[in-house]
Enzyme design. Structure first.
Site, PDB file in Angstrom:
ATOM      1  N   CYS A   2     -62.106   8.341  29.834  1.00  0.00           N
ATOM      2  CA  CYS A   2     -62.776   7.456  28.889  1.00  0.00           C
ATOM      3  C   CYS A   2     -62.980   8.217  27.591  1.00  0.00           C
ATOM      4  CB  CYS A   2     -64.124   6.991  29.436  1.00  0.00           C
ATOM      5  SG  CYS A   2     -64.027   6.038  30.972  1.00  0.00           S
ATOM      6  N   GLY A  28     -58.928   4.959  26.668  1.00  0.00           N
ATOM      7  CA  GLY A  28     -59.375   3.822  27.447  1.00  0.00           C
ATOM      8  C   GLY A  28     -59.167   2.532  26.699  1.00  0.00           C
ATOM      9  N   ASN A 101     -67.849  10.107  30.450  1.00  0.00           N
ATOM     10  CA  ASN A 101     -66.431  10.310  30.731  1.00  0.00           C
ATOM     11  C   ASN A 101     -66.329  11.253  31.917  1.00  0.00           C
ATOM     12  OD1 ASN A 101     -63.624  10.601  30.628  1.00  0.00           O
ATOM     13  ND2 ASN A 101     -63.752  12.264  29.128  1.00  0.00           N
ATOM     14  N   GLY A 102     -65.687  10.791  32.993  1.00  0.00           N
ATOM     15  CA  GLY A 102     -65.547  11.630  34.178  1.00  0.00           C
ATOM     16  C   GLY A 102     -65.779  10.822  35.433  1.00  0.00           C
ATOM     17  N   TYR A 260     -51.176  15.095  28.848  1.00  0.00           N
ATOM     18  CA  TYR A 260     -51.031  13.675  28.563  1.00  0.00           C
ATOM     19  C   TYR A 260     -52.226  13.026  27.877  1.00  0.00           C
ATOM     20  CZ  TYR A 260     -50.664   8.629  29.466  1.00  0.00           C
ATOM     21  OH  TYR A 260     -50.639   7.266  29.336  1.00  0.00           O
ATOM     22  N   THR A 306     -46.075  10.694  24.174  1.00  0.00           N
ATOM     23  CA  THR A 306     -46.717  11.976  24.450  1.00  0.00           C
ATOM     24  C   THR A 306     -45.730  13.114  24.618  1.00  0.00           C
ATOM     25  OG1 THR A 306     -48.281  10.633  25.709  1.00  0.00           O
ATOM     26  CG2 THR A 306     -48.578  13.008  25.791  1.00  0.00           C
ATOM     27  N   ASP A 368     -40.124  13.535  29.726  1.00  0.00           N
ATOM     28  CA  ASP A 368     -41.422  12.858  29.759  1.00  0.00           C
ATOM     29  C   ASP A 368     -42.505  13.903  29.982  1.00  0.00           C
ATOM     30  OD1 ASP A 368     -43.219  10.810  29.584  1.00  0.00           O
ATOM     31  OD2 ASP A 368     -42.405   9.645  31.245  1.00  0.00           O
ATOM     32  N   ASP A 369     -43.749  13.525  29.660  1.00  0.00           N
ATOM     33  CA  ASP A 369     -44.845  14.477  29.841  1.00  0.00           C
ATOM     34  C   ASP A 369     -45.115  14.735  31.315  1.00  0.00           C
ATOM     35  OD1 ASP A 369     -47.033  12.380  30.664  1.00  0.00           O
ATOM     36  OD2 ASP A 369     -46.145  11.599  28.834  1.00  0.00           O
TER      37      ASP A 369
END
Length: 505
Positions: A2, A28, A101-102, A260, A306, A368-369
């Site tokens: 988030c 997010g 966030n978490g 990412y 990314t 790709d990442d």
């Protein structure tokens, strides 16, 4: 994953928080919220959707005050409808709002403690509401003991109580009505949180955010990261006080942030994300040459966005042409953080379109990442073949993602991960590539750590299955898988949400 923002200013903060949330929107896209305070009242607007869709002119006009926090959410456990949109608010003590966030790994036990011991009723399944109520309870306990009002020392004691009770990953911004902002980061610093200031004349504003790029865009000077186990209290006058509130904190940031999650123009724990991705590309090129010195690659093409930085550096190291072979529709969200497998599959073709000229009759290396579920990789490889590629090779700037992430990233169910229980050769067959190359975990760690040698440990749990907090059990992983697999999410999405969470519409 988030995005969180908090600002104490000398003028209205509603527009600044809105602008900052658009900068961290990549963290997010499921829901957004802002709460402000004018010294007397709080004003809250939150709902499902992008920032630009949740907030209209009438909402911004009503978000009054020089103090506020904001949040953008993507769905994990306990965040599948708008009732779980953040920030959350409680009116005792003082009035507290919180954005998080978490992910907590002991939220079920805490929920029982809240009801049985702390006499607090929770209204959602969100661990963020649990965290808010733990903080509010600890603050009440401190104030009841001292009966001297609320000061920074009380704040730090309350945050210390949060650290003693809450396990997992959490970067938090909280607003205490009439006093200021509180921010803290778990004792391992798994999720990022930075602080900055802007001084114009005698007026000082302070901002906290998930990523430094939000500070840059709004003209704030970066003061640094909130340290693991640290609490920051920002008074209404912009004064800053900081304290380590837990014993023996250890910095162990999430590796996937650098791979990412974070924007390339951010700096996390003194590591420039862009530079770390350049180094990922260099090390991936060296690995490819070691294992395939006589390769026949004609062109390197990134999977936007990314992976661009790593792909460009890989091409430079190999001395191979770098080309943009896919055009991205900017109005489609990030597929990785979409809430269901069916929606992710539908969106890939809508999100990317191949330029046939860059693929026709060429041996192409797609970069790709990372490869998570493999759904996007498989479809992109087929798109390259449909565009005329002779051979399609695939490289991942990250190691195989084999294990659940329990610290706030939506990859919790190993059965949904293409690398779980498979060799590289088997994965190559599943996604339909002619060859597949993964980054070594040791090389990934070295690429990030070179930016800040003081970091001695990382959370690499989705790659190696080792959880830095040391308290993730098999039973917890099984329970989490049941809540967060795509089938369970689809069932939750079908339930009608009748809870109104906004104070106005």
């Amino acid at each position: 994953m988030c995005g969180i923002v908090g600002i104490v200013g000398q003028e209205s903060v509603n527009q600044a928080i809105y602008d900052a949330l658009t900068v961290v929107q990549h963290r997010g896209q499921d829901a957004a919220g802002i709460i402000t305070c004018d010294g007397r009242r709080v004003y809250l607007r939150k709902d499902n959707g992008l920032v630009r869709d949740v907030f209209h002119s009438r909402h911004m006009t009503q978000l009054q005050g020089k103090l506020g926090i904001g949040h953008v959410r993507y769905p994990t456990a306990g965040s599948d409808n708008r009732a779980e949109a953040q920030p959350f608010y409680v009116n005792s003590p003082f009035g507290i709002a919180l954005g998080h966030n978490g992910n907590l790994v002991n939220s079920d036990n805490l929920r029982k403690e809240m009801f049985q011991q702390d006499l607090r009723q929770l209204n959602t399944d969100s661990d963020s509401e649990v965290l808010l109520n733990v903080f509010a309870h600890e603050l009440r306990e401190v104030v009841d003991r001292t009966r001297l009002g609320l000061g920074p020392e009380d704040i730090f004691q309350a945050v210390g109580g949060v650290f003693r009770r809450c396990r997992g990953a959490y970067a938090v911004v909280a607003m205490v009505v009439g006093y200021g902002l509180v921010a803290f980061r778990d004792s391992y610093g798994i999720r990022p949180l930075v602080i900055g200031e802007r001084v114009i004349g005698d007026a000082r504003s302070v901002m906290l955010a998930s990523e430094s790029v939000a500070l840059d865009v709004l003209g704030y000077d970066l003061l640094g990261d909130v340290a693991p186990g640290e609490a920051v209290f920002v008074g209404l006058d912009g004064s800053i006080q900081r304290r380590i509130c837990t014993a023996d904190p250890v910095l162990a940031p999430c590796l996937f942030e650098f791979v990412y999650l974070a924007r390339p123009d951010s700096i996390i724990d003194d590591v420039a994300v862009y530079k770390s991705r350049l180094r990922m590309g260099e090390r991936l090129a060296k690995r490819l040459v070691r294992h395939w010195p006589n390769h026949d690659i004609d062109v390197v093409i990134p999977v936007p966005d990314t992976s661009r930085t790593s792909a460009l550096q890989l091409a430079n190291c190999l001395g191979i042409k770098y080309r943009e072979g896919f055009i991205k529709n900017r109005y489609i969200g990030r597929t990785f953080i979409m809430p269901g497998q069916a929606e992710r599959q539908r969106s890939v073709r809508q999100k990317l379109n191949a330029i046939d000229l860059e693929f026709r009759d060429k041996n192409v290396l797609l970069v790709d990442d990372s490869i998570v579920r493999g759904t996007t990789s498989k479809q992109i490889i087929q798109m390259a073949r449909d565009a005329g590629a002779r051979r399609v090779y695939f490289a991942s700037a990250a190691p195989p993602v084999r294990y659940a992430n329990v610290y706030g990233i939506d990859m919790p169910v190993p059965a949904e991960l293409v690398a779980n229980g498979r060799t590289t050769e088997e994965i190559c067959g599943v996604i339909g590539a002619d060859r597949l190359f993964y980054q070594d975990l040791e090389d990934l760690i070295a690429a990030v750590r070179e930016g800040n040698p003081a970091i001695t440990r990382f959370d690499a749990s989705c790659f190696d299955g080792r959880y830095v907090t040391g308290d993730v059990t098999g039973d917890f992983l099984c329970a989490m898988a049941g809540k967060r697999n795509d089938r369970a999410r689809a069932s939750q999405d079908s339930v009608l949400d009748v809870t109104e969470v906004s104070t106005y519409h």
